[in-house]
Enzyme design. Structure first.
Site, PDB file in Angstrom:
ATOM      1  N   HIS A  45     100.045 -69.916   4.764  1.00  0.00           N
ATOM      2  CA  HIS A  45      98.899 -70.677   4.232  1.00  0.00           C
ATOM      3  C   HIS A  45      98.407 -70.012   2.956  1.00  0.00           C
ATOM      4  O   HIS A  45      97.382 -69.336   2.972  1.00  0.00           O
ATOM      5  CB  HIS A  45      97.771 -70.735   5.253  1.00  0.00           C
ATOM      6  CG  HIS A  45      96.752 -71.780   4.958  1.00  0.00           C
ATOM      7  ND1 HIS A  45      95.615 -71.545   4.199  1.00  0.00           N
ATOM      8  CD2 HIS A  45      96.685 -73.079   5.318  1.00  0.00           C
ATOM      9  CE1 HIS A  45      94.887 -72.640   4.131  1.00  0.00           C
ATOM     10  NE2 HIS A  45      95.516 -73.587   4.799  1.00  0.00           N
ATOM     11  N   TYR A  46      98.961 -70.083   1.928  1.00  0.00           N
ATOM     12  CA  TYR A  46     100.190 -70.709   1.466  1.00  0.00           C
ATOM     13  C   TYR A  46     101.069 -69.611   0.884  1.00  0.00           C
ATOM     14  O   TYR A  46     100.540 -68.693   0.245  1.00  0.00           O
ATOM     15  CB  TYR A  46      99.896 -71.755   0.390  1.00  0.00           C
ATOM     16  CG  TYR A  46      98.943 -72.841   0.860  1.00  0.00           C
ATOM     17  CD1 TYR A  46      99.390 -73.851   1.709  1.00  0.00           C
ATOM     18  CD2 TYR A  46      97.607 -72.846   0.477  1.00  0.00           C
ATOM     19  CE1 TYR A  46      98.532 -74.852   2.132  1.00  0.00           C
ATOM     20  CE2 TYR A  46      96.750 -73.837   0.912  1.00  0.00           C
ATOM     21  CZ  TYR A  46      97.207 -74.830   1.734  1.00  0.00           C
ATOM     22  OH  TYR A  46      96.349 -75.805   2.162  1.00  0.00           O
TER      23      TYR A  46
END
Length: 141
Positions: A45-46
Site C-alpha cells: 500500500h503502495y
C-alpha cells in the site's frame, strides 16, 4: 504512558497496537504513533509509495479514544467495540517517518456507549478526523 502501560489498558497487541505513547490532559487523550515504514499495513500500500491506509488512521484514532475511559479502570473489565464512525475526513497523507499525534475528546456517554471527537495531526497540521462511537462490552455478554 509507555507502550507497555498502554497494553495494561487496551486489549490490542502488536502488530495491531498502533500507539507508542499516550496521556490524558484536562480530559483530552493525546497519543502518538511513529510510522516506521515496516508496518504490515504498508506492505503493498503502495509499492514504492507507502501511504498509511485511511482505515488504519481510523484505528489509531479509535485506540487513542479508549484512553478517555481509562481513568475509571472501567475498560479493564470490558472490551471496546466500534459502533460507528461519522464525518471521517482525510486531509493529508501519512507516510513513513511521520509522527501522528492523535487528540480525542469525549463528547458524551450514554450507558455503555461513548461518543468521541478525534483528530490526527502531523507537524501541527490536520491529517485526519472522525466522530467515533464505541461500546464497552463485558465478555460475559
Amino acid at each position: 504512558m509507555t507502550k507497555n502501560e498502554l497494553m495494561q489498558i487496551l486489549p490490542h497487541r502488536p502488530p495491531m497496537l498502533l500507539l507508542d505513547s499516550g496521556k490524558l490532559v484536562d480530559g483530552v487523550s493525546i497519543c502518538e504513533y511513529i510510522i516506521r515504514g515496516d508496518e504490515f499495513f504498508l506492505q503493498g500500500h503502495y509499492p514504492g509509495n507507502p501511504i498509511v491506509p485511511g482505515v488504519i488512521q481510523c484505528e489509531i484514532m479509535a485506540q487513542a479514544s479508549c484512553l478517555l475511559i481509562e481513568k475509571n479502570d472501567t475498560i479493564l473489565n470490558y472490551t471496546p467495540y466500534f459502533t460507528g464512525m461519522n464525518n471521517v475526513k482525510f486531509k493529508k497523507k501519512v507516510i513513513p517517518g511521520d509522527c501522528i499525534i492523535i487528540k480525542s475528546e469525549l463528547v458524551r456517554q450514554k450507558g455503555m456507549f461513548y461518543f468521541v471527537k478525534s483528530a490526527g495531526y502531523i507537524n501541527d497540521e490536520l491529517c485526519c478526523s472522525a466522530d467515533i462511537s464505541f461500546a464497552l462490552v463485558s465478555e460475559g455478554i
